[in-house]
Design an enzyme around this catalytic site. Sequence first.
Site, PDB file in Angstrom:
ATOM      1  N   CYS A  74       0.825  -1.211   0.000  1.00 52.30           N
ATOM      2  CA  CYS A  74       0.000   0.000   0.000  1.00 52.30           C
ATOM      3  C   CYS A  74       0.866   1.271   0.000  1.00 52.30           C
ATOM      4  CB  CYS A  74      -0.985  -0.035   1.163  1.00 52.30           C
ATOM      5  SG  CYS A  74      -2.364   1.139   0.954  1.00 52.30           S
ATOM      6  N   GLU A 111      -3.489  -8.953   3.616  1.00 48.57           N
ATOM      7  CA  GLU A 111      -3.364  -9.357   5.022  1.00 48.57           C
ATOM      8  C   GLU A 111      -4.588  -9.015   5.856  1.00 48.57           C
ATOM      9  OE1 GLU A 111      -2.083  -5.038   5.183  1.00 48.57           O
ATOM     10  OE2 GLU A 111      -1.963  -6.697   3.752  1.00 48.57           O
ATOM     11  N   HIS A 145      -4.536  -4.925   0.273  1.00 46.63           N
ATOM     12  CA  HIS A 145      -4.234  -5.461   1.608  1.00 46.63           C
ATOM     13  C   HIS A 145      -4.685  -6.922   1.705  1.00 46.63           C
ATOM     14  CE1 HIS A 145      -2.898  -1.791   3.674  1.00 46.63           C
ATOM     15  NE2 HIS A 145      -3.790  -1.146   2.939  1.00 46.63           N
TER      16      HIS A 145
END
Length: 306
Positions: free
Chosen positions: A142, A237, A235
């Site tokens: 990001c 994660e 993202h």
Amino acid sequence: MPIIIKEDLPAYEILNKEHIFVVSPHRAVHQDIRPLRIVILNLMPNKTETEVQLMRLLSNTPLQVEVELLQMKSHTAKHTATAYLDAFYKTFDQIKDQKFDGLIVTGAPIENYAFEDVDFWEELCEILEWEKSHVFSVLHICWGAQAALHYFYDIPKYGLKEKKFGIFTHIVEKKDHILMRGFDDVFACPHSRHTEVRTEDIEKVADLEILAQSEEAGPHIIADKSGRRIFITGHFEYDADSLAKEYQRDLDKGLPIQIPLHYFPQDDTKQTPPMRWRTHANQFYSNWLNYFVYQQTPYHIHEIDA
């Protein structure tokens, strides 16, 4: 296989309860295996949450992974106690003479600042320069990806009229790239940012290729030709409720924020959003660790060089 972290790190208990194999450094040194050494430069406000998210993904391989946590000395964290950082995090000065198989640079909620106006920018530039000769493969996430693309390739970031916020559909552009092995042609991933990088700027750089992108969210997975530097704008994660938490946080602060796109069923914030990116998140991190770290990094870690 195990993640090697200190037993008193809060992530240890959380991951253990999820039946993720974690071991202490004491136990690890008695196993005749050289673990992959991964350092995480955690720039996110909620340190523990990000630690758990990334370690969960790093654990999903048959490899032993030793994790070191890194903080910025030039920045004072507002959301994490100094005692916590002192106990579990190192500064760059403490690790700069070491070499690592992999580095992860997280995002940070500072996209609206010019890079040079970020208080830790000079220190980050020093780390980005250091990674060339001290880390075999680096994953930038990001804002961390935008910062690295700017530093290494002078690629600009652009402000958005409204936050790019939701779960977006992506198309694999390079199906034969080893990082995309096991991916469906179309997959979902969360995005949460106020700025973007653009396809036309990336395509001007001969050393870069876009592996996956979204019609709505733009370039998503970008890699240099060597595979030693990888950038993702989304993202993988994130947990299933990460966007819901961000949405409520922005509402509580009185910030202008729209409901995350393609996230809540029927856009009903009372319903539980399904997690639609877990499989590809695990596949992505497994591919990175296996093909770009484990398979290529020198066995003797001191041999890592630019």
